[in-house]
Design an enzyme around this catalytic site. Sequence first.
Site, short mmCIF file in Angstrom:
data_model
loop_
_atom_site.label_atom_id
_atom_site.label_comp_id
_atom_site.label_asym_id
_atom_site.label_seq_id
_atom_site.Cartn_x
_atom_site.Cartn_y
_atom_site.Cartn_z
CG ASN A 1 3.21 7.76 11.70
OD1 ASN A 1 3.65 7.47 12.82
ND2 ASN A 1 2.19 8.57 11.52
N GLY B 1 3.20 -4.58 6.46
CA GLY B 1 1.91 -5.10 6.93
C GLY B 1 1.91 -6.57 7.25
CD GLU B 2 0.88 -9.28 3.41
OE1 GLU B 2 0.38 -10.35 3.06
OE2 GLU B 2 1.19 -8.37 2.62
CB ILE C 1 9.96 3.47 9.53
CG1 ILE C 1 10.57 2.06 9.53
CG2 ILE C 1 8.75 3.57 10.46
CD1 ILE C 1 9.68 0.96 8.97
N GLY D 1 0.80 -1.21 0.00
CA GLY D 1 0.00 0.00 0.00
C GLY D 1 0.84 1.26 0.00
CE LYS E 1 14.31 -3.59 1.56
NZ LYS E 1 15.22 -4.44 2.35
#
Lengths: 330, 693, 167
Positions: B585, B658-659, B583, B506, B655
């Site tokens: 946030n 989320g997973e 990163i 995303g 990169k």
Amino acid sequence: MKPFDYQRATDADSAISLVSGDPEARYIGGGTNLVDHMKLGIAEPGKLVDITRLPYDSVESLPDGRVRIGATVRNSDLAAEPVIRQRYPVLAQALLSGASGQLRNLATTGGNLLQRTRCSYFQDVTTPCNKREPGSGCSALEGWNRHHAVLGASERCVATHPSDMAVALAALDADVLVEGPDGQRTVPVTELHRLPGDEPERDTVLRHGELVTAVELPSLPFASRSRYRKVRDRASFAFALVSVAAAVELVEGTITDVRIALGGLAHKPWRATEAERVLRGAPATEETFRAAADAELAAARTLRDNEFKVPMTRNTLASVLRELTRQEGS
Amino acid sequence: MTGATRATSPGPERIEGHAKVTGTARYAFEHPVADPLYLHPLRATIARGRVTSVDTTAAERVDGVRLVLTHHNAEALVPIGDPELAVLQSDEIAFRGQLIGAVVAETQESAAHAADLVEIRYERMAHDSDFRDDADIVYTPDADASPMLSPDLEEGDVDAALADAAFTVDATYTTPTEHHNPLEPHAVIAAWDDDGLTLHDSNQGSHLVRDLIAPLFGVDKERVSVISPHVGGAFGSKGMPHGHVALTALAARHTAGRPVKYALSRTQMFELVGYRPPTRQRVRLGADREGRLVATEHDSLEQTSRFKQYAEQSASASREMYTSPNRRVTNRLAALDVPAPTWMRAPGEAGGMYALESAMDELAVSAGIDPVELRLRNEPEVAPVSGLPFSSRNLPACLREGAERFGWHERDPRPGVRREGDWLVGTGVAASSFPSLFFPGSLATIRHESGGKYRVEIGAVDIGTGSRTALTQLAAEALEVPVEAVELWLGSTEQPHASLAGGSAGTASWGSTVVEAVRAFRTEHGHDPVSGAETTAGAGKNPDAGEYAMHSYGAQFAEVRVNADTGEVRVPRMLGVFAAGRIVNPRTARSQFLGGMTMGISMALHEHSVVDERFGHVVNHDLAGYHIAGNADVGSVEVDWIDEHDPHVNPVGVKGIGEIGIVGTAAAIGNAAHHATGVRVRDLPLTPEKFLR
Amino acid sequence: MDSEITLWVDGRRETLSVDTRTTLLDALRERLGVTSPKKGCDHGQCGACTVLLDGRRATSCLTFAVANDESEVVTAEGLAEGDEPHPVQRALLENDGFQCGYCTPGQVCSAVGMLDEVKSGWPSYVTEDLDESVELDEDEIRERMSGNLCRCGAYANIVTAIREAAE
């Protein structure tokens, strides 16, 4: 859910006549089990009689040392009650191990006693279940039965009773006060729930229209040293795989009196009379604890997925007894 | 020790935070619509066969019922190649719980009651729902079943290398069916009017929903609006629209413009919106005296549905993780009469890395080499198989930093020797990896409102990941304005097309789009744009795509306690150190890692959808039966990351996070449980009876 | 069968006629448009529907609206004073104690109710000594908040937030 009539009872007599005169009528207390069942299509009452405003919402210490718990006292209030915490910690712990904070605020003493099995097949109207639909067959017997009974089950039903509170009450030799169209009667909690036998659809000995009004605890001084240990898949908010409620009286290393009930093993809270017999008068040693557990579990009959309940119960019972006798001895 | 550690510079709070903590953020079912009707589905109670008759008389008599829809009166949909969306098109039943009709009524209560009164008769056919390794049901998926990888890989001579290896592991690991169970059930409100169809829907990409539902009804895409400002979790289950969206839109054809509302029940979610398929994975590893891998073999068998193929490839986790001169990877499917599986958080990696990283631990034990050191010794210089350079790979730094912070060096490697009271104590480690993906095709609109305020529109979605906040930050940074000067609009087909929220892509995909759109805006309008100046643009192709191997990495450390009497397993402490590029946030990124690790704890200890093959359905189909980790199951979870600047992955250097948090967690916990007890459990979840003695 | 009831919701008096089958949760959400309490499971198994019912946290999905005539309901929306969040909400924002936000209003009501229970001296299953007063450490918070599931996995942040709010 089929449409139903709702009435709020103002006194016990009218509540009892409303329900006993109508085979489709049911009492409703906190609703945490009955509303659930109505949504699942397991219960289809035509009339609900709300008993939460009947005057059964207090805990009283009686002059003879007994304690009377009103049927509509909420589980959370009961667990917080000083007399329960001090004199019957096993009961407070059992209550606090059940469900979640927001459910305990709704659930009542009477409703907790009368909650029905969590067997997945019982709760699923698309699968056969003798308890829900007598004669349709037991899906659990040859199906997923990890949570099912190892003691006192029948070919018709291998469900377990889900209550924690009732296990503690069974250990404490509590009495259930019942009022019905034919008057009052007292049922020992150990005799309230039935084994399934040929009539698994009947959970308890209560007749239609009978209303639980209170639970009475005997004085039982040594219950101040008691404990409820619940083993479950999650650290909290899960039904018991097995549970142990126990109170021990210890005099100079010897168990002089003891009360034990087991949860998660049977269609009813399982009073462990065989284990008590072995323990009474015996030294508080690991060997005694194991012998007591073995005596109680000798009759166990396991299913495909629940063999573990036998060693788990043996170990948990030994662990609780170890802790209670260590506590008492120090 | 406190819960999650806190970054020194935490980043902005979630933009929609106030609406969420007060409950005023509107999820799909909650959009106020005029005069709604409610849908309750009819579902098959057999696993295979066909509907022979439907009696709707009693249901139609229920007060407030407006429609009983079945395959008899449903209109024909355009075949678009997705069997899940082709609802009520025939009398055939391919799995238990399949949608076979619907009741639409004035209230939820009437609709549900009437649905109970519909009498359905079936012709039953024999079904097979028993996941097993049996030639009758096992096949090799086509290479095009997964767009990225072929199912098989063979390099060198694995058997010969294993025969000569100093240390070997040959172990089979099994993982169960798992269900996503986002807290917000899938829900949709569908309404047709002269302009077309409006859907308030809970999904991972409103444009994808539109692009599938419009052709299904044979209407132009422009005539379908999909609105999804807030989504209550998804985890893959809302990636593709499922049958309920088609069913609700179909029902709304009959209601003269009145909106039809349908939220799945929790139990329906166990059959209608996908699941992580069960796996059976055999891993064989061979190493030389120093612990260097000489052979890696990973064979995976996974369930799919005869109704709709889904080809997960868990064994592919072993393609690029460690150096190994000989390698064999195979992925097989077993097709059954069951609902269709789908992506679930780290599909393939979560289960595949559980097997590989457990096997690595077994190898460390048998070789007498520290498991952190073993992984360091097998670090590849270039990507195995492809031979491509890594865009960046900081797994060693994650392992070293994590080991330092976790106190790993004080660890006594012997299993089953530490006890505190009734609890056996152990620690374990596992590595994590997840590909860095980029989905092309998104567009963003940048508009200068006035007075230095900008409006940024992109049809992305925030399923809880923090994308609304991160994209606002990236837009503000590119525009060189404060965050407060940017108003970001997402969550709807009203905004420019965007790819779906998935593949941890995303922020990479949408963030790059927003940044490139800002560049285009500046090129077109300069640094002092007029009010109303507007540019719509997207990100081009990444010139480095195909030139580098791109992955995130991480190292997970777990402390596990196992009760000596009862076998209960607890995870009082976890640490995850990740290397995942930039990163954006720290505050919300930490929650992504933490959430992945927490779901990993849940996977390790609890999650198991139990299929009763006699009926063909999941029997523990509610949240009392299917356990997800509760608050008391999660102890201290520390999260940190390595500063990593990766110039190759995409224009924002992100990169994907989320997973990766769920990858490796279950292995770290299983390895720690072995260290605590000496018992090696190779079958998830780690329930108490597996440790009883 | 319909029945007329009165509810006090976030300080507003609401009189409505409800089907006896309508739960308190559905009455709030579908009849009154109060969607702060969420429907996650509809069976008391997730806690997303938790509200303060006559001051105590309760699952609103397992009680019929008709049984709650004249009751007072406070939702997470009502706990905030307009733009000013309740201290528990403030702490959740600062600690990012949520992601998708769907369980959050239930977590908020549950935490507020739970802190009141602690103030009243109620023990929990992990309270060591039932005779002693309760000290709200992290294990106590975890146990007491276990009726609220969070699938995004924000528990560690939720615990920190509640601990801060309790101070």
